[in-house]
Scaffold this active site. Structure first.
Site, short mmCIF file in Angstrom:
data_model
loop_
_atom_site.label_atom_id
_atom_site.label_comp_id
_atom_site.label_asym_id
_atom_site.label_seq_id
_atom_site.Cartn_x
_atom_site.Cartn_y
_atom_site.Cartn_z
N ARG A 20 -0.31 0.66 34.07
CA ARG A 20 -0.18 0.60 32.61
C ARG A 20 -1.51 0.85 31.92
O ARG A 20 -1.54 1.33 30.80
CB ARG A 20 0.38 -0.77 32.20
CG ARG A 20 1.74 -1.06 32.79
CD ARG A 20 2.06 -2.52 32.58
NE ARG A 20 0.96 -3.33 33.09
CZ ARG A 20 1.12 -4.49 33.71
NH1 ARG A 20 2.30 -4.98 33.90
NH2 ARG A 20 0.07 -5.16 34.13
N GLU A 51 -2.61 -13.93 41.15
CA GLU A 51 -1.79 -15.13 41.03
C GLU A 51 -0.51 -15.04 41.85
O GLU A 51 0.10 -16.04 42.18
CB GLU A 51 -1.46 -15.45 39.56
CG GLU A 51 -0.59 -14.43 38.85
CD GLU A 51 -1.35 -13.27 38.23
OE1 GLU A 51 -0.75 -12.59 37.38
OE2 GLU A 51 -2.51 -12.99 38.60
#
Length: 154
Positions: free
Chosen positions: A34, A71
């Protein structure tokens, strides 16, 4: 800056924020890259070259790589060998900073190749995930357009 200019800026940021949407379980599974929507345009606007940093096996030719922890697991970034020269100044641009893992990996990769990372810029920051603190340890300024709250999916 006049009060009118300040309100105009706040209105633009509010309009941008209103168009963002949460995509559950992104980026695994889902699309990636992105940041490519922003990096080339910024490079063109400031008269700099654009150096793509990609996931493994997305770049042709010889690459160097940097593994990192996120994460949701581990990942890796790659960059073309010779894409930057020793002493070149670099700006790292991405769409999102969460834990800071991707930005730190990008900085490490560029610095290993000899570049000097002067700052990072992201469209969205998720402050709850403390990526800014991780970047602060690296000593590199971070600029963001919008802060967003972490909303875990059920």
């Amino acid at each position: 800056m006049s009060a009118g200019e300040n309100n105009g800026s706040a209105d633009r940021i509010k309009a941008i924020k209103s168009t963002l949407r949460l995509v559950p379980d992104f980026p695994k599974p889902g699309i990636e890259a992105r940041g490519f929507m922003f990096g080339p345009a910024i490079a063109l606007a400031i008269g700099a070259k654009f150096v793509p940093l990609r996931k493994p096996k997305k770049l042709p030719g010889e690459v160097i790589s940097e593994k990192y922890v996120l994460e949701y697991g581990t990942d890796c970034l790659e960059m073309h060998v010779g894409a930057v020269e020793r002493g070149e100044r670099a700006l790292v641009v991405d769409d999102l900073v969460a834990t800071g893992g991707t930005l730190c990996a990008a900085m490490n990769l560029l610095e290993r190749a000899g570049a000097v990372v002067v700052e990072c810029a992201c469209v969205v920051e998720v402050p709850d995930l403390k990526g800014r603190e991780r970047l602060r340890l690296h000593g590199t300024p971070l600029y963001v357009l919008i802060e967003s709250q972490f909303e875990p999916t059920s």
